[in-house]
Design a protein around this motif. Sequence first.
Motif, PDB file in Angstrom:
ATOM      1  N   LEU A  82       0.846  -1.205   0.000  1.00 39.33           N
ATOM      2  CA  LEU A  82       0.000   0.000   0.000  1.00 39.33           C
ATOM      3  C   LEU A  82       0.877   1.249   0.000  1.00 39.33           C
ATOM      4  O   LEU A  82       0.550   2.253  -0.658  1.00 39.33           O
ATOM      5  CB  LEU A  82      -0.917  -0.002   1.228  1.00 39.33           C
ATOM      6  N   ALA A  83       1.983   1.191   0.753  1.00 33.32           N
ATOM      7  CA  ALA A  83       2.893   2.349   0.828  1.00 33.32           C
ATOM      8  C   ALA A  83       3.427   2.692  -0.557  1.00 33.32           C
ATOM      9  O   ALA A  83       3.542   3.874  -0.906  1.00 33.32           O
ATOM     10  CB  ALA A  83       4.041   2.042   1.782  1.00 33.32           C
ATOM     11  N   ALA A  84       3.745   1.650  -1.345  1.00 36.12           N
ATOM     12  CA  ALA A  84       4.286   1.893  -2.694  1.00 36.12           C
ATOM     13  C   ALA A  84       3.309   2.721  -3.526  1.00 36.12           C
ATOM     14  O   ALA A  84       3.706   3.672  -4.206  1.00 36.12           O
ATOM     15  CB  ALA A  84       4.579   0.560  -3.377  1.00 36.12           C
ATOM     16  N   ASN A  85       2.009   2.412  -3.423  1.00 33.68           N
ATOM     17  CA  ASN A  85       0.989   3.167  -4.176  1.00 33.68           C
ATOM     18  C   ASN A  85       0.973   4.628  -3.753  1.00 33.68           C
ATOM     19  O   ASN A  85       0.873   5.524  -4.588  1.00 33.68           O
ATOM     20  CB  ASN A  85      -0.405   2.575  -3.933  1.00 33.68           C
ATOM     21  N   GLU A  86       1.073   4.864  -2.439  1.00 35.09           N
ATOM     22  CA  GLU A  86       1.034   6.243  -1.926  1.00 35.09           C
ATOM     23  C   GLU A  86       2.291   7.014  -2.345  1.00 35.09           C
ATOM     24  O   GLU A  86       2.214   8.181  -2.709  1.00 35.09           O
ATOM     25  CB  GLU A  86       0.896   6.245  -0.401  1.00 35.09           C
ATOM     26  N   TYR A  87       3.449   6.334  -2.270  1.00 35.68           N
ATOM     27  CA  TYR A  87       4.695   7.005  -2.694  1.00 35.68           C
ATOM     28  C   TYR A  87       4.661   7.331  -4.183  1.00 35.68           C
ATOM     29  O   TYR A  87       5.224   8.325  -4.615  1.00 35.68           O
ATOM     30  CB  TYR A  87       5.921   6.155  -2.348  1.00 35.68           C
ATOM     31  N   GLU A  88       3.973   6.477  -4.959  1.00 38.82           N
ATOM     32  CA  GLU A  88       3.821   6.771  -6.395  1.00 38.82           C
ATOM     33  C   GLU A  88       3.073   8.096  -6.561  1.00 38.82           C
ATOM     34  O   GLU A  88       3.448   8.921  -7.394  1.00 38.82           O
ATOM     35  CB  GLU A  88       3.042   5.645  -7.100  1.00 38.82           C
ATOM     36  N   ARG A  89       2.027   8.317  -5.736  1.00 37.78           N
ATOM     37  CA  ARG A  89       1.251   9.558  -5.823  1.00 37.78           C
ATOM     38  C   ARG A  89       2.109  10.756  -5.417  1.00 37.78           C
ATOM     39  O   ARG A  89       2.131  11.785  -6.079  1.00 37.78           O
ATOM     40  CB  ARG A  89       0.029   9.466  -4.901  1.00 37.78           C
TER      41      ARG A  89
ATOM     42  N   ALA B 204      11.274   9.933  -0.540  1.00 31.99           N
ATOM     43  CA  ALA B 204      10.067   9.222  -1.006  1.00 31.99           C
ATOM     44  C   ALA B 204      10.436   8.232  -2.110  1.00 31.99           C
ATOM     45  O   ALA B 204       9.932   7.107  -2.128  1.00 31.99           O
ATOM     46  CB  ALA B 204       9.034  10.214  -1.503  1.00 31.99           C
ATOM     47  N   ALA B 205      11.342   8.656  -3.007  1.00 30.52           N
ATOM     48  CA  ALA B 205      11.762   7.763  -4.102  1.00 30.52           C
ATOM     49  C   ALA B 205      12.466   6.537  -3.534  1.00 30.52           C
ATOM     50  O   ALA B 205      12.224   5.401  -3.976  1.00 30.52           O
ATOM     51  CB  ALA B 205      12.680   8.516  -5.055  1.00 30.52           C
ATOM     52  N   PHE B 206      13.328   6.768  -2.523  1.00 32.23           N
ATOM     53  CA  PHE B 206      14.065   5.657  -1.912  1.00 32.23           C
ATOM     54  C   PHE B 206      13.094   4.684  -1.228  1.00 32.23           C
ATOM     55  O   PHE B 206      13.204   3.470  -1.361  1.00 32.23           O
ATOM     56  CB  PHE B 206      15.081   6.207  -0.905  1.00 32.23           C
ATOM     57  N   ARG B 207      12.136   5.284  -0.509  1.00 28.19           N
ATOM     58  CA  ARG B 207      11.172   4.423   0.194  1.00 28.19           C
ATOM     59  C   ARG B 207      10.244   3.703  -0.784  1.00 28.19           C
ATOM     60  O   ARG B 207       9.764   2.603  -0.483  1.00 28.19           O
ATOM     61  CB  ARG B 207      10.368   5.254   1.199  1.00 28.19           C
ATOM     62  N   LEU B 208       9.974   4.326  -1.912  1.00 24.73           N
ATOM     63  CA  LEU B 208       9.153   3.667  -2.942  1.00 24.73           C
ATOM     64  C   LEU B 208       9.863   2.400  -3.424  1.00 24.73           C
ATOM     65  O   LEU B 208       9.265   1.317  -3.478  1.00 24.73           O
ATOM     66  CB  LEU B 208       8.922   4.619  -4.123  1.00 24.73           C
ATOM     67  N   VAL B 209      11.155   2.554  -3.723  1.00 22.96           N
ATOM     68  CA  VAL B 209      11.939   1.402  -4.213  1.00 22.96           C
ATOM     69  C   VAL B 209      12.012   0.325  -3.130  1.00 22.96           C
ATOM     70  O   VAL B 209      11.810  -0.868  -3.401  1.00 22.96           O
ATOM     71  CB  VAL B 209      13.342   1.869  -4.649  1.00 22.96           C
ATOM     72  N   GLU B 210      12.249   0.772  -1.888  1.00 17.72           N
ATOM     73  CA  GLU B 210      12.305  -0.180  -0.767  1.00 17.72           C
ATOM     74  C   GLU B 210      10.972  -0.923  -0.604  1.00 17.72           C
ATOM     75  O   GLU B 210      10.949  -2.126  -0.360  1.00 17.72           O
ATOM     76  CB  GLU B 210      12.584   0.585   0.528  1.00 17.72           C
ATOM     77  N   SER B 211       9.868  -0.149  -0.741  1.00 15.18           N
ATOM     78  CA  SER B 211       8.533  -0.754  -0.582  1.00 15.18           C
ATOM     79  C   SER B 211       8.292  -1.799  -1.647  1.00 15.18           C
ATOM     80  O   SER B 211       7.742  -2.870  -1.351  1.00 15.18           O
ATOM     81  CB  SER B 211       7.440   0.307  -0.664  1.00 15.18           C
ATOM     82  N   TYR B 212       8.691  -1.504  -2.873  1.00 14.61           N
ATOM     83  CA  TYR B 212       8.524  -2.500  -3.934  1.00 14.61           C
ATOM     84  C   TYR B 212       9.390  -3.731  -3.647  1.00 14.61           C
ATOM     85  O   TYR B 212       8.973  -4.858  -3.874  1.00 14.61           O
ATOM     86  CB  TYR B 212       8.882  -1.912  -5.307  1.00 14.61           C
ATOM     87  N   ARG B 213      10.613  -3.488  -3.143  1.00 10.92           N
ATOM     88  CA  ARG B 213      11.489  -4.636  -2.838  1.00 10.92           C
ATOM     89  C   ARG B 213      10.860  -5.494  -1.742  1.00 10.92           C
ATOM     90  O   ARG B 213      10.821  -6.714  -1.843  1.00 10.92           O
ATOM     91  CB  ARG B 213      12.866  -4.145  -2.389  1.00 10.92           C
ATOM     92  N   LYS B 214      10.344  -4.821  -0.714  1.00  8.20           N
ATOM     93  CA  LYS B 214       9.773  -5.586   0.398  1.00  8.20           C
ATOM     94  C   LYS B 214       8.436  -6.225   0.032  1.00  8.20           C
ATOM     95  O   LYS B 214       7.953  -7.090   0.756  1.00  8.20           O
ATOM     96  CB  LYS B 214       9.656  -4.694   1.633  1.00  8.20           C
TER      97      LYS B 214
END
Lengths: 278, 135
Positions: free
Chosen positions: A47-54, A65-75
């Motif tokens: 869910l976090a990945a979707n929000e970071y995309e926004r 936010a970009a770093f956490r987006l990548v991390e969220s997708y990895r996790k």
Amino acid sequence: MKFKYYLTAFALFVLINLRVGYSQDLYNLNNSLKYADYLYKSHEFNLAANEYERVLFIDSTNNLAAFRLVESYRKSALYSIAINRLEKYNVNINTMSHDWAKEYVRLLILNQNYALLNNYIQSENALASADKIFYSAISDAYTYNWDKAKSDIKNNSNPQNKSIQELKNILSQQDKLKYKSVPLAIALSAIVPGTGKIYSGFWKDGLFSLLVVGVSGLQAYRGFQKNGISSKYGWIYLTMGTGFYIGNIYGTGKAVNKRNSGLNHKIIHQIEDIFNRY
Amino acid sequence: MKNIIIILFLIISFYSEGQSKYELELLKSTLSSAPKKQTWSFVRSYSNEYDFMFSHLFLFYKNFISSQDANSCSFTPSCSIYAIQAIKKQGVVIGLINFFDRFTRCNSMSPENYLIDKHSHLLIDPVRNFNFEKQ
């Protein structure tokens, strides 16, 4: 007349409260970022990945936010998308910061892009030499290239690195593993059906194979003894028995593969633990 | 009197109704749907004559023999599906040899060697190649 009075009173009420009566923009940058961070901290990475995309759609310069987006997708185990986003927000992967470089290498390992990983490790980048040794050994271990993994670790000039020491200890356990020999198991099964499977640890399957091949052979023998070489009964059982005999030899090879893979996986699980903590 | 009956009939016809679509859907949802008939589309592509023959043997077995009996194989995919998958994937000779091995292992004596499928509660054993390389 009375209606006019009420209408004026209502209009005044609306005008006075106009300043207060605004609607909230729940999806603005700040709110989206807050919610994305909340989801990230709650380990709801999908869910976090979707929000970071926004968030990044509104403000593509937000590095955290970009770093956490990548991390969220990895996790969330979406490694290809994570690599895609990492490359999108880092135009030149060789000039990335240390954290980004580590994230990239992790993703390449998880996505099994080992050739790309080796190229990246050998190139000039922000990774420390200990990191390069560690990830190189990990990728070699994941591809069961044990000897190369051990030689990678030997190159470590920093004995203080705890993770590398742990990895070294685990890799040294691999030497003590007792792998079963494929040719020996096949030879055993060729001489006495089922014994190769017993040797590789699957003793119940081995005994059953011995029984099936033995009974088929016995029935074929009985058929030929009764009606000679023209016995249909004998030929049917001989064909079946031959199939079971050859199948058992093939199955013995698979059984040894399975047992040896099981031993390797035990080591790999321990290595995964270090990899996830590094 | 006649008019009263007609008016009453009209009034009743306005308010009375049979089952609505919603009610029908609700009733349908209480019934378990019949299992979908397997089409075995992957079996219907052939690479050679032997493949064609074994594919049709498989279809005959599935339609006329296996369908008349309960599932007794301890694995998923079942031995017959495993055989046809092995033949398609590994060729007729290796596929058949692989099937003979599988057939001897289908004895429910070694569940500890396999993972269990959550839905069917059967032992998971997909077609695997024998790899001579040292692990």
